[in-house]
Scaffold this motif. Sequence first.
Motif, PDB file in Angstrom:
ATOM      1  N   PHE A  17       0.881  -1.128   0.083  1.00 22.54           N
ATOM      2  CA  PHE A  17      -0.044  -0.181   0.038  1.00 22.54           C
ATOM      3  C   PHE A  17       0.852   1.270  -0.106  1.00 22.54           C
ATOM      4  CE2 PHE A  17      -2.788  -3.072   2.375  1.00 22.54           C
ATOM      5  CZ  PHE A  17      -3.882  -3.196   1.388  1.00 22.54           C
ATOM      6  N   LYS A  18       1.988   1.138  -0.316  1.00 23.53           N
ATOM      7  CA  LYS A  18       2.837   2.167  -0.129  1.00 23.53           C
ATOM      8  C   LYS A  18       2.514   3.105  -1.377  1.00 23.53           C
ATOM      9  CE  LYS A  18       7.091   1.256   0.857  1.00 23.53           C
ATOM     10  NZ  LYS A  18       8.472   0.669   0.906  1.00 23.53           N
ATOM     11  N   CYS A  19       2.591   4.452  -0.938  1.00 26.36           N
ATOM     12  CA  CYS A  19       2.317   5.481  -1.807  1.00 26.36           C
ATOM     13  C   CYS A  19       2.590   6.751  -1.232  1.00 26.36           C
ATOM     14  CB  CYS A  19       0.823   5.500  -2.375  1.00 26.36           C
ATOM     15  SG  CYS A  19      -0.411   5.660  -1.168  1.00 26.36           S
ATOM     16  N   ALA A  20       2.971   7.908  -1.911  1.00 29.35           N
ATOM     17  CA  ALA A  20       3.087   9.407  -1.305  1.00 29.35           C
ATOM     18  C   ALA A  20       1.710   9.632  -0.601  1.00 29.35           C
ATOM     19  CB  ALA A  20       3.577  10.314  -2.378  1.00 29.35           C
ATOM     20  N   PHE A  21       0.623   9.473  -1.357  1.00 23.56           N
ATOM     21  CA  PHE A  21      -0.542   9.966  -0.852  1.00 23.56           C
ATOM     22  C   PHE A  21      -1.831   9.228  -1.451  1.00 23.56           C
ATOM     23  CE2 PHE A  21       0.415  12.164  -4.722  1.00 23.56           C
ATOM     24  CZ  PHE A  21      -0.660  11.827  -5.502  1.00 23.56           C
ATOM     25  N   TYR A  22      -2.899   8.858  -0.728  1.00 16.84           N
ATOM     26  CA  TYR A  22      -4.141   8.207  -1.138  1.00 16.84           C
ATOM     27  C   TYR A  22      -4.570   9.069  -2.264  1.00 16.84           C
ATOM     28  CZ  TYR A  22      -3.550   5.036   2.786  1.00 16.84           C
ATOM     29  OH  TYR A  22      -3.183   4.188   3.511  1.00 16.84           O
ATOM     30  N   THR A  23      -5.131   8.308  -3.336  1.00 15.24           N
ATOM     31  CA  THR A  23      -5.866   8.976  -4.367  1.00 15.24           C
ATOM     32  C   THR A  23      -7.366   9.343  -4.004  1.00 15.24           C
ATOM     33  OG1 THR A  23      -6.662   7.017  -5.469  1.00 15.24           O
ATOM     34  CG2 THR A  23      -4.512   7.591  -6.069  1.00 15.24           C
ATOM     35  N   LYS A  24      -8.052  10.042  -4.779  1.00  9.41           N
ATOM     36  CA  LYS A  24      -9.553  10.192  -4.472  1.00  9.41           C
ATOM     37  C   LYS A  24     -10.149   8.983  -4.357  1.00  9.41           C
ATOM     38  CE  LYS A  24     -13.532  13.055  -6.232  1.00  9.41           C
ATOM     39  NZ  LYS A  24     -14.360  11.763  -6.263  1.00  9.41           N
ATOM     40  N   ASP A  25     -10.099   8.087  -5.441  1.00  8.31           N
ATOM     41  CA  ASP A  25     -10.669   6.799  -5.374  1.00  8.31           C
ATOM     42  C   ASP A  25     -10.431   6.134  -4.169  1.00  8.31           C
ATOM     43  OD1 ASP A  25     -11.799   7.337  -7.939  1.00  8.31           O
ATOM     44  OD2 ASP A  25     -10.156   6.231  -9.117  1.00  8.31           O
ATOM     45  N   GLN A  26      -8.968   5.998  -3.549  1.00 11.81           N
ATOM     46  CA  GLN A  26      -8.654   5.231  -2.366  1.00 11.81           C
ATOM     47  C   GLN A  26      -9.682   5.858  -1.213  1.00 11.81           C
ATOM     48  OE1 GLN A  26      -4.558   5.425  -2.980  1.00 11.81           O
ATOM     49  NE2 GLN A  26      -4.577   3.453  -2.587  1.00 11.81           N
ATOM     50  N   VAL A  27      -9.700   7.315  -1.218  1.00 14.88           N
ATOM     51  CA  VAL A  27     -10.676   7.941  -0.071  1.00 14.88           C
ATOM     52  C   VAL A  27     -11.968   7.615  -0.413  1.00 14.88           C
ATOM     53  CG1 VAL A  27     -11.253  10.022   0.863  1.00 14.88           C
ATOM     54  CG2 VAL A  27      -8.857   9.745   0.181  1.00 14.88           C
ATOM     55  N   ASP A  28     -12.378   7.391  -1.700  1.00 18.27           N
ATOM     56  CA  ASP A  28     -13.884   7.375  -1.835  1.00 18.27           C
ATOM     57  C   ASP A  28     -14.284   5.937  -1.643  1.00 18.27           C
ATOM     58  OD1 ASP A  28     -14.197  10.007  -2.780  1.00 18.27           O
ATOM     59  OD2 ASP A  28     -14.262   9.532  -4.780  1.00 18.27           O
ATOM     60  N   GLU A  29     -13.305   5.005  -1.523  1.00  9.08           N
ATOM     61  CA  GLU A  29     -13.685   3.692  -1.194  1.00  9.08           C
ATOM     62  C   GLU A  29     -14.036   3.485   0.170  1.00  9.08           C
ATOM     63  OE1 GLU A  29     -11.507  -0.793  -1.584  1.00  9.08           O
ATOM     64  OE2 GLU A  29     -10.135   1.026  -1.862  1.00  9.08           O
ATOM     65  N   ILE A  30     -13.390   4.568   1.173  1.00  7.05           N
ATOM     66  CA  ILE A  30     -13.649   4.362   2.410  1.00  7.05           C
ATOM     67  C   ILE A  30     -15.225   4.841   2.583  1.00  7.05           C
ATOM     68  CG2 ILE A  30     -13.133   5.160   4.865  1.00  7.05           C
ATOM     69  CD1 ILE A  30     -11.083   3.227   3.565  1.00  7.05           C
ATOM     70  N   LYS A  31     -15.562   5.708   2.113  1.00 10.64           N
ATOM     71  CA  LYS A  31     -16.723   6.463   2.129  1.00 10.64           C
ATOM     72  C   LYS A  31     -17.873   5.528   1.570  1.00 10.64           C
ATOM     73  CE  LYS A  31     -16.854  10.837   0.597  1.00 10.64           C
ATOM     74  NZ  LYS A  31     -16.613  12.226  -0.228  1.00 10.64           N
ATOM     75  N   GLU A  32     -17.545   4.739   0.381  1.00  8.85           N
ATOM     76  CA  GLU A  32     -18.563   3.879  -0.074  1.00  8.85           C
ATOM     77  C   GLU A  32     -18.690   2.789   0.671  1.00  8.85           C
ATOM     78  OE1 GLU A  32     -21.030   2.067  -3.016  1.00  8.85           O
ATOM     79  OE2 GLU A  32     -20.425   4.207  -2.828  1.00  8.85           O
ATOM     80  N   GLU A  33     -17.646   2.200   1.474  1.00  3.55           N
ATOM     81  CA  GLU A  33     -17.965   1.111   2.158  1.00  3.55           C
ATOM     82  C   GLU A  33     -18.612   1.584   3.447  1.00  3.55           C
ATOM     83  OE1 GLU A  33     -13.670  -1.264   1.736  1.00  3.55           O
ATOM     84  OE2 GLU A  33     -13.738   0.348   3.250  1.00  3.55           O
ATOM     85  N   TRP A  34     -18.507   2.609   4.140  1.00  2.00           N
ATOM     86  CA  TRP A  34     -19.271   3.094   5.102  1.00  2.00           C
ATOM     87  C   TRP A  34     -20.777   3.274   4.555  1.00  2.00           C
ATOM     88  CZ3 TRP A  34     -22.148   7.378   6.334  1.00  2.00           C
ATOM     89  CH2 TRP A  34     -22.521   7.772   7.515  1.00  2.00           C
ATOM     90  N   CYS A  35     -21.171   3.772   3.406  1.00  2.00           N
ATOM     91  CA  CYS A  35     -22.434   4.038   3.312  1.00  2.00           C
ATOM     92  C   CYS A  35     -22.973   2.759   2.899  1.00  2.00           C
ATOM     93  CB  CYS A  35     -22.360   4.939   1.788  1.00  2.00           C
ATOM     94  SG  CYS A  35     -22.050   6.668   1.957  1.00  2.00           S
ATOM     95  N   GLN A  36     -22.349   1.915   2.184  1.00  2.00           N
ATOM     96  CA  GLN A  36     -23.183   0.501   2.152  1.00  2.00           C
ATOM     97  C   GLN A  36     -23.273  -0.180   3.463  1.00  2.00           C
ATOM     98  OE1 GLN A  36     -24.170  -0.732  -0.617  1.00  2.00           O
ATOM     99  NE2 GLN A  36     -23.540   0.840  -1.976  1.00  2.00           N
ATOM    100  N   PHE A  37     -22.585   0.056   4.335  1.00  2.00           N
ATOM    101  CA  PHE A  37     -22.636  -0.555   5.838  1.00  2.00           C
ATOM    102  C   PHE A  37     -23.874  -0.099   6.304  1.00  2.00           C
ATOM    103  CE2 PHE A  37     -21.132  -1.469   9.901  1.00  2.00           C
ATOM    104  CZ  PHE A  37     -21.268  -3.047  10.091  1.00  2.00           C
ATOM    105  N   MET A  38     -24.091   1.175   6.260  1.00  2.00           N
ATOM    106  CA  MET A  38     -25.160   1.967   6.849  1.00  2.00           C
ATOM    107  C   MET A  38     -26.456   1.375   6.336  1.00  2.00           C
ATOM    108  SD  MET A  38     -23.939   3.862   9.375  1.00  2.00           S
ATOM    109  CE  MET A  38     -22.695   2.518   9.572  1.00  2.00           C
TER     110      MET A  38
END
Length: 241
Positions: A213-234
Amino acid sequence: MTDIPTGGVRTVHMEVGIFGFDYDQMIGNEDFMQVFSHEEIGVTVVNTYIRFLYDKLMRPNGLDVSFGFLAPATVNLGLILSRPDTVTEYVLRILMDNKDAEKLFFIPFNTGGHWLLLAINPSREIVYYLDSLGNDWTTYPDMKVLIDTVLQAFRAQRDIQTSRRGANSITWIKVACPQQRNQIDYGYFMLRFMRDTLALGRLKIPTDYFDEFKCAFYTKDQVDEIKEEWCQFMIKLNVCS
């Protein structure tokens, strides 16, 4: 979302295995809007995403014997400054309840305007420090003093004998984790750090972060993945149905 936009609230059950105590987490429109509008996330979003990690990554893979969480509503800079004994007693109780197993405990730590992650291996007296702003623990001396005090008390209660030199052997490791490029994403980065670690199931976090998972920063898609997981779980929990 039924009556949530007009002030209605729902609850998400947090069983004792997550934070060491059983309670119902209240969640309302403000919490949803933090995610939908990509605002700074608060403790409710953090707690409920932890419930997602617990349900989807930890228990199904037997990782609850190797990993644990400490409640960010109890372990944060505000309470350390105002009620240090309460924080110390809680953290020490959780560590002692798990003293017979080597575990890595995640502390999503809120400084009052920023989220960072502490990952503590109490058996080895190692504290991993992951901060998407690039600071180190010297920025928050009260935090470090409390964690060191708890680990020393944990050692004493386990009756572990150490040399005088070894009495100060607690090791803090600053991890070169992905860095945020705005003033909003620190909460999502902190959640992603926990997700990455659990996905690999490793108790040791490399100083230069995980190769996978090494990278200088997380991309917008990687951040959005967290949001999508949270929404689907709700949705799955019928919070917003």
